[in-house]
Design a protein around this motif. Structure first.
Motif, PDB file in Angstrom:
ATOM      1  N   LEU A  16       0.823  -1.216   0.000  1.00  0.00           N
ATOM      2  CA  LEU A  16       0.000   0.000   0.000  1.00  0.00           C
ATOM      3  C   LEU A  16       0.852   1.260   0.000  1.00  0.00           C
ATOM      4  N   THR A  17       1.988   1.197   0.674  1.00  0.00           N
ATOM      5  CA  THR A  17       2.807   2.406   0.818  1.00  0.00           C
ATOM      6  C   THR A  17       3.469   2.820  -0.489  1.00  0.00           C
ATOM      7  N   ALA A  18       3.439   1.933  -1.490  1.00  0.00           N
ATOM      8  CA  ALA A  18       4.100   2.244  -2.766  1.00  0.00           C
ATOM      9  C   ALA A  18       3.119   2.453  -3.908  1.00  0.00           C
ATOM     10  N   LEU A  19       1.819   2.429  -3.622  1.00  0.00           N
ATOM     11  CA  LEU A  19       0.834   2.609  -4.685  1.00  0.00           C
ATOM     12  C   LEU A  19       0.846   4.053  -5.179  1.00  0.00           C
ATOM     13  N   GLU A  20       1.167   4.228  -6.442  1.00  0.00           N
ATOM     14  CA  GLU A  20       1.285   5.580  -6.992  1.00  0.00           C
ATOM     15  C   GLU A  20      -0.055   6.301  -7.018  1.00  0.00           C
ATOM     16  N   GLU A  21      -1.177   5.537  -7.096  1.00  0.00           N
ATOM     17  CA  GLU A  21      -2.476   6.194  -7.168  1.00  0.00           C
ATOM     18  C   GLU A  21      -2.940   6.752  -5.827  1.00  0.00           C
ATOM     19  N   LEU A  22      -2.244   6.379  -4.737  1.00  0.00           N
ATOM     20  CA  LEU A  22      -2.604   6.921  -3.430  1.00  0.00           C
ATOM     21  C   LEU A  22      -1.899   8.254  -3.207  1.00  0.00           C
ATOM     22  N   PRO A  23      -2.616   9.265  -2.722  1.00  0.00           N
ATOM     23  CA  PRO A  23      -1.950  10.534  -2.392  1.00  0.00           C
ATOM     24  C   PRO A  23      -0.971  10.333  -1.249  1.00  0.00           C
ATOM     25  N   PRO A  24       0.005  11.209  -1.127  1.00  0.00           N
ATOM     26  CA  PRO A  24       1.056  11.043  -0.101  1.00  0.00           C
ATOM     27  C   PRO A  24       0.513  10.869   1.311  1.00  0.00           C
ATOM     28  N   GLU A  25      -0.578  11.586   1.648  1.00  0.00           N
ATOM     29  CA  GLU A  25      -1.087  11.477   3.013  1.00  0.00           C
ATOM     30  C   GLU A  25      -1.636  10.079   3.310  1.00  0.00           C
ATOM     31  N   LEU A  26      -2.217   9.423   2.287  1.00  0.00           N
ATOM     32  CA  LEU A  26      -2.706   8.058   2.488  1.00  0.00           C
ATOM     33  C   LEU A  26      -1.552   7.062   2.540  1.00  0.00           C
ATOM     34  N   GLN A  27      -0.504   7.314   1.766  1.00  0.00           N
ATOM     35  CA  GLN A  27       0.680   6.468   1.864  1.00  0.00           C
ATOM     36  C   GLN A  27       1.300   6.564   3.257  1.00  0.00           C
ATOM     37  N   GLN A  28       1.332   7.768   3.806  1.00  0.00           N
ATOM     38  CA  GLN A  28       1.874   7.964   5.154  1.00  0.00           C
ATOM     39  C   GLN A  28       1.003   7.268   6.191  1.00  0.00           C
ATOM     40  N   MET A  29      -0.316   7.360   6.029  1.00  0.00           N
ATOM     41  CA  MET A  29      -1.226   6.670   6.939  1.00  0.00           C
ATOM     42  C   MET A  29      -0.998   5.175   6.883  1.00  0.00           C
ATOM     43  N   ALA A  30      -0.883   4.630   5.668  1.00  0.00           N
ATOM     44  CA  ALA A  30      -0.659   3.194   5.517  1.00  0.00           C
ATOM     45  C   ALA A  30       0.653   2.782   6.183  1.00  0.00           C
ATOM     46  N   ALA A  31       1.693   3.578   6.000  1.00  0.00           N
ATOM     47  CA  ALA A  31       2.985   3.260   6.606  1.00  0.00           C
ATOM     48  C   ALA A  31       2.885   3.245   8.128  1.00  0.00           C
ATOM     49  N   ALA A  32       2.115   4.175   8.680  1.00  0.00           N
ATOM     50  CA  ALA A  32       1.948   4.229  10.135  1.00  0.00           C
ATOM     51  C   ALA A  32       1.200   3.009  10.654  1.00  0.00           C
ATOM     52  N   ARG A  33       0.176   2.575   9.931  1.00  0.00           N
ATOM     53  CA  ARG A  33      -0.601   1.410  10.380  1.00  0.00           C
ATOM     54  C   ARG A  33       0.213   0.121  10.233  1.00  0.00           C
ATOM     55  N   ILE A  34       1.021   0.030   9.189  1.00  0.00           N
ATOM     56  CA  ILE A  34       1.892  -1.134   9.017  1.00  0.00           C
ATOM     57  C   ILE A  34       2.919  -1.178  10.145  1.00  0.00           C
ATOM     58  N   ALA A  35       3.478  -0.028  10.497  1.00  0.00           N
ATOM     59  CA  ALA A  35       4.424   0.030  11.605  1.00  0.00           C
ATOM     60  C   ALA A  35       3.754  -0.397  12.912  1.00  0.00           C
ATOM     61  N   LEU A  36       2.491  -0.013  13.083  1.00  0.00           N
ATOM     62  CA  LEU A  36       1.759  -0.403  14.291  1.00  0.00           C
ATOM     63  C   LEU A  36       1.534  -1.916  14.324  1.00  0.00           C
ATOM     64  N   ALA A  37       1.191  -2.493  13.179  1.00  0.00           N
ATOM     65  CA  ALA A  37       1.025  -3.951  13.108  1.00  0.00           C
ATOM     66  C   ALA A  37       2.324  -4.650  13.481  1.00  0.00           C
ATOM     67  N   ASP A  38       3.434  -4.174  12.952  1.00  0.00           N
ATOM     68  CA  ASP A  38       4.734  -4.774  13.274  1.00  0.00           C
ATOM     69  C   ASP A  38       5.022  -4.639  14.771  1.00  0.00           C
ATOM     70  N   HIS A  39       4.721  -3.488  15.332  1.00  0.00           N
ATOM     71  CA  HIS A  39       4.963  -3.258  16.764  1.00  0.00           C
ATOM     72  C   HIS A  39       4.150  -4.223  17.620  1.00  0.00           C
ATOM     73  N   LYS A  40       2.930  -4.515  17.189  1.00  0.00           N
ATOM     74  CA  LYS A  40       2.067  -5.420  17.942  1.00  0.00           C
ATOM     75  C   LYS A  40       2.346  -6.892  17.648  1.00  0.00           C
ATOM     76  N   GLY A  41       3.244  -7.164  16.706  1.00  0.00           N
ATOM     77  CA  GLY A  41       3.559  -8.538  16.364  1.00  0.00           C
ATOM     78  C   GLY A  41       2.487  -9.219  15.540  1.00  0.00           C
ATOM     79  N   ILE A  42       1.744  -8.433  14.747  1.00  0.00           N
ATOM     80  CA  ILE A  42       0.658  -8.973  13.920  1.00  0.00           C
ATOM     81  C   ILE A  42       1.202  -9.281  12.533  1.00  0.00           C
ATOM     82  N   MET A  43       0.992 -10.505  12.090  1.00  0.00           N
ATOM     83  CA  MET A  43       1.453 -10.916  10.762  1.00  0.00           C
ATOM     84  C   MET A  43       0.584 -10.256   9.686  1.00  0.00           C
ATOM     85  N   ILE A  44       1.235  -9.661   8.699  1.00  0.00           N
ATOM     86  CA  ILE A  44       0.543  -9.077   7.556  1.00  0.00           C
ATOM     87  C   ILE A  44       1.216  -9.594   6.286  1.00  0.00           C
TER      88      ILE A  44
END
Length: 296
Positions: free
Chosen positions: A171-199
């Motif tokens: 999601l963080t590399a999708l060109e069709e997403l505006p930068p703010e949505l890419q940043q949001m996706a990156a933050a949620r992915i980081a949160l998943a990693d922090h919680k130890g959730i497999m994605i």
């Protein structure tokens, strides 16, 4: 998980399991044949209990919960599982979920989303399902329409029930997403990693809607190219298999394509491509069990 970093790992999921009997029957044939990895159950739908009964009868089969907050068809509707708590921000004036993600994101309150997520998972468990993962019907909780996402609430549920999530790092590399949505996706992915959730790394499918004149061979060749183009890491390909019965034809105009999807991964050429490309089929149960081992 013991794989080489260059390995291409593939999960094939049947979405919209439980939506109607025609889709249940198709997904169940594919699951029992080992042609797909899993299916995800739409708990609010009328035929979800039939799907849950199958999951209980065949506990070796991977069944996840397809978190459902939209109801997209004109004459076949569903609404919240929650009955005794106020979840009015999730419904239309008719009492159903909204038909599109934009409407949902504009009106849904996070606390009510949290309640309904829990109710859908708990209902599946009460019916005898041992969920292997969570994903989201129509992507309604990802915030892709307005940027108002509900992934923190979803990740809380993943943490509580110890389940992996269909959240693609791509999601963080999708060109069709505006930068703010890419940043949001990156933050949620980081949160998943922090919680130890497999994605997962990548999420792929083909166009959902049926184009008049579209053929099975065209779909098959498109899927073969998709399989050949898989990148290293964990990819999920999701489909919506269903038999083109009168029931399914009455619900949606895309029944011919659903019927083609019901045959796609039973096709020898598709199976041979997976083998010749040295693609390793895995399951959501593999991810769930690894997550639980790592988070003891």
């Amino acid at each position: 998980m013991g794989y080489d970093p260059n390995d291409r790992l593939l999960i094939i999921n049947a979405d919209d399991y439980g939506m109607c009997h025609s889709m249940n029957a198709a997904a169940e044939e594919l699951l029992l044949a080992g042609a797909i990895s899993s299916a995800t159950l739409m708990v609010p739908c009328a035929w979800a209990k039939e799907g849950a009964a199958f999951a209980k009868k065949y506990p070796q089969v991977d069944i996840g919960v397809h978190l459902t907050f939209t109801s997209e068809w004109d004459h076949y509707k569903w609404g919240p599982v929650t009955r005794l708590t106020d979840v009015n921000s999730l419904i239309t004036d008719e009492g159903f979920f909204p038909e599109d993600c934009l409407s949902f994101e504009l009106q849904a309150e996070p606390e009510q989303v949290k309640i309904e997520i829990q109710k859908q998972i708990e209902q599946a468990i009460a019916w005898g399902v041992d969920p292997t993962h969570l994903d989201v019907h129509m992507g309604s909780l990802y915030g892709l329409a307005t940027g108002r996402d509900y992934l923190e609430v979803v990740l809380e549920a993943c943490e509580h029930y110890k389940l992996p999530l269909r959240l693609p790092r791509g999601l963080t590399a999708l060109e069709e997403l505006p930068p703010e949505l890419q940043q949001m996706a990156a933050a949620r992915i980081a949160l998943a990693d922090h919680k130890g959730i497999m994605i997962i790394d990548d999420l792929l499918t083909h166009p959902f809607h049926y184009t008049p004149g579209e053929t099975f061979d065209e779909m098959k060749q498109g899927m073969i190219q998709m399989l050949k183009g898989l990148r290293a890491g964990i990819t999920e390909i999701f489909i919506h298999p269903g038999y083109a019965t009168e029931e399914l034809k009455a619900i949606q105009p895309d029944a011919p394509k659903r019927d083609m999807e019901a045959r796609l991964f039973l096709d020898d050429e598709i199976r041979n491509t997976i083998k010749s490309e040295n693609i390793r089929m895995i399951t959501w149960r593999d991810l769930r069990d690894h997550q639980r081992r790592m988070n003891v």
